[in-house]
Design an enzyme around this catalytic site. Sequence first.
Site, PDB file in Angstrom:
ATOM      1  N   TYR A 187      -2.691 -30.677   3.862  1.00  0.00           N
ATOM      2  CA  TYR A 187      -2.028 -30.864   5.171  1.00  0.00           C
ATOM      3  C   TYR A 187      -2.321 -32.268   5.706  1.00  0.00           C
ATOM      4  O   TYR A 187      -1.424 -32.952   6.214  1.00  0.00           O
ATOM      5  CB  TYR A 187      -2.549 -29.782   6.116  1.00  0.00           C
ATOM      6  CG  TYR A 187      -1.779 -29.595   7.402  1.00  0.00           C
ATOM      7  CD1 TYR A 187      -0.572 -28.904   7.440  1.00  0.00           C
ATOM      8  CD2 TYR A 187      -2.290 -30.072   8.606  1.00  0.00           C
ATOM      9  CE1 TYR A 187       0.108 -28.701   8.629  1.00  0.00           C
ATOM     10  CE2 TYR A 187      -1.615 -29.868   9.807  1.00  0.00           C
ATOM     11  CZ  TYR A 187      -0.414 -29.192   9.811  1.00  0.00           C
ATOM     12  OH  TYR A 187       0.257 -28.988  11.005  1.00  0.00           O
ATOM     13  N   SER A 244       1.222 -34.173  13.299  1.00  0.00           N
ATOM     14  CA  SER A 244       0.118 -33.344  13.804  1.00  0.00           C
ATOM     15  C   SER A 244      -1.006 -34.279  14.211  1.00  0.00           C
ATOM     16  O   SER A 244      -1.040 -35.438  13.768  1.00  0.00           O
ATOM     17  CB  SER A 244      -0.362 -32.419  12.675  1.00  0.00           C
ATOM     18  OG  SER A 244      -1.619 -31.851  12.974  1.00  0.00           O
TER      19      SER A 244
HETATM   20  N1  LIG Z   1       1.235 -24.745  15.578  1.00  0.00           N
HETATM   21  C1  LIG Z   1       0.428 -25.768  15.635  1.00  0.00           C
HETATM   22  O1  LIG Z   1      -0.704 -25.688  16.178  1.00  0.00           O
HETATM   23  C2  LIG Z   1       0.862 -27.106  15.060  1.00  0.00           C
HETATM   24  C3  LIG Z   1       0.047 -28.218  15.353  1.00  0.00           C
HETATM   25  C4  LIG Z   1       0.428 -29.454  14.841  1.00  0.00           C
HETATM   26  C5  LIG Z   1       1.570 -29.582  14.087  1.00  0.00           C
HETATM   27  N2  LIG Z   1       2.323 -28.479  13.822  1.00  0.00           N
HETATM   28  C6  LIG Z   1       3.522 -28.689  12.998  1.00  0.00           C
HETATM   29  O2  LIG Z   1       4.657 -28.237  13.697  1.00  0.00           O
HETATM   30  C7  LIG Z   1       5.663 -27.838  12.752  1.00  0.00           C
HETATM   31  C8  LIG Z   1       6.192 -26.468  13.118  1.00  0.00           C
HETATM   32  O3  LIG Z   1       5.120 -25.563  13.006  1.00  0.00           O
HETATM   33  P1  LIG Z   1       5.086 -24.138  13.746  1.00  0.00           P
HETATM   34  O4  LIG Z   1       3.692 -23.998  14.235  1.00  0.00           O
HETATM   35  O5  LIG Z   1       6.216 -23.991  14.671  1.00  0.00           O
HETATM   36  O6  LIG Z   1       5.255 -23.192  12.450  1.00  0.00           O
HETATM   37  P2  LIG Z   1       5.970 -21.784  12.217  1.00  0.00           P
HETATM   38  O7  LIG Z   1       5.241 -21.185  11.053  1.00  0.00           O
HETATM   39  O8  LIG Z   1       6.072 -21.017  13.475  1.00  0.00           O
HETATM   40  O9  LIG Z   1       7.452 -22.220  11.763  1.00  0.00           O
HETATM   41  C9  LIG Z   1       7.654 -22.841  10.523  1.00  0.00           C
HETATM   42  C10 LIG Z   1       9.132 -23.100  10.282  1.00  0.00           C
HETATM   43  O10 LIG Z   1       9.215 -23.765   9.009  1.00  0.00           O
HETATM   44  C11 LIG Z   1      10.160 -23.113   8.195  1.00  0.00           C
HETATM   45  N3  LIG Z   1       9.713 -23.129   6.793  1.00  0.00           N
HETATM   46  C12 LIG Z   1       8.556 -22.628   6.295  1.00  0.00           C
HETATM   47  N4  LIG Z   1       8.544 -22.792   4.958  1.00  0.00           N
HETATM   48  C13 LIG Z   1       9.704 -23.391   4.618  1.00  0.00           C
HETATM   49  C14 LIG Z   1      10.290 -23.806   3.383  1.00  0.00           C
HETATM   50  N5  LIG Z   1       9.681 -23.624   2.196  1.00  0.00           N
HETATM   51  N6  LIG Z   1      11.509 -24.382   3.412  1.00  0.00           N
HETATM   52  C15 LIG Z   1      12.143 -24.539   4.578  1.00  0.00           C
HETATM   53  N7  LIG Z   1      11.659 -24.186   5.782  1.00  0.00           N
HETATM   54  C16 LIG Z   1      10.446 -23.600   5.786  1.00  0.00           C
HETATM   55  C17 LIG Z   1      10.301 -21.688   8.693  1.00  0.00           C
HETATM   56  O11 LIG Z   1      11.625 -21.244   8.427  1.00  0.00           O
HETATM   57  C18 LIG Z   1       9.991 -21.842  10.186  1.00  0.00           C
HETATM   58  O12 LIG Z   1      11.194 -22.053  10.889  1.00  0.00           O
HETATM   59  C19 LIG Z   1       5.010 -27.926  11.373  1.00  0.00           C
HETATM   60  O13 LIG Z   1       5.366 -29.129  10.744  1.00  0.00           O
HETATM   61  C20 LIG Z   1       3.531 -27.908  11.698  1.00  0.00           C
HETATM   62  O14 LIG Z   1       2.771 -28.542  10.693  1.00  0.00           O
HETATM   63  C21 LIG Z   1       2.006 -27.247  14.295  1.00  0.00           C
END
Ligand SMILES: NC(=O)c1ccc[n+]([C@@H]2O[C@H](COP(=O)([O-])OP(=O)(O)OC[C@H]3O[C@@H](n4cnc5c(N)ncnc54)[C@H](O)[C@@H]3O)[C@@H](O)[C@H]2O)c1
Length: 261
Positions: free
Chosen positions: A156, A143
Amino acid sequence: MNLNGRTALVTGSTQGIGLAIAEALARAGAQLVLHGIEAPAQGEPIAERLQAAHGRRAAYVQADLMLEAPAADLVAAAENALAPIDILVNNAGIQFTCPIGEFPAARWNAILAVNLSSAFHTMKAALPGMRARGWGRIVNIASVHGLVASVNKGAYLAAKHGLVGLSKGVALETATEGITVNCICPGWTETALIQPQIDARAAALGGDRQAGIRELLREKQPNLTLLPPAHIGEVAVFLCGAAAAGITGVALPVDGGWTAQ
Ligand SMILES: NC(=O)c1ccc[n+]([C@@H]2O[C@H](COP(=O)([O-])OP(=O)(O)OC[C@H]3O[C@@H](n4cnc5c(N)ncnc54)[C@H](O)[C@@H]3O)[C@@H](O)[C@H]2O)c1
């Protein structure tokens, strides 16, 4: 991009960025093991849709990455479900925002387990096979918060900065072995993960969701646009391709200018 014959495991790929990465890898020719915390009844239809759409084999494995044993066993479960893992994308992640004084220890432990420790376990398990075959691609979804800080995100920040450091170290350990290890560092990306933060900002602005999004973007992300998850998917595919063979140990911002400030 030609990833024909490669098998990828993408953690947290039932929705959001992980699903977009899985779709992009399938379009590039890879077969896929999807993973999530959701039960097989929810996850398997997602794999079936992916297989039907792209003509690549796809399987689904459920594992709660908050727990050490399922995290340590995930690569073996994925390989049993489909084939040896050539491409590992550690994407699963959770978020919780709160000032440090009130931060619940259980939330700290959960975020460190899912966002950081699970990547340690999956990389450790996947590397022997990649080494034996002389080829591997590891893409860890960190991130902007792996590079810079914001308030109320202690766990985080610790997890994402840790993931960037861990990835650099593993990149050095594998640099001569045909394996690359890199991080993608997204800014605000349009997924369910950021909804609580949008809702909180919207509530402070009288319930106007679009105004809440505009405020969040104005504060941090100079392109003033939520990133489409598909863009992160295409960057992951690039890092898995031949042109990126010399890129290892980087933490690549995909953040609309956030970390340029
Ligand atoms: N959305 C943003 O703005 C953003 C920005 C920077 C980084 N990220 C990172 O991108 C990645 C994906 O995030 P996203 O926004 O698609 O999130 P999301 O909430 O849409 O998806 C999260 C995924 O993680 C899985 N998950 C959640 N808890 C879990 C657990 N205990 N065990 C196994 N799997 C689990 C879920 O099954 C889901 O598929 C993350 O690492 C997040 O930190 C997101």
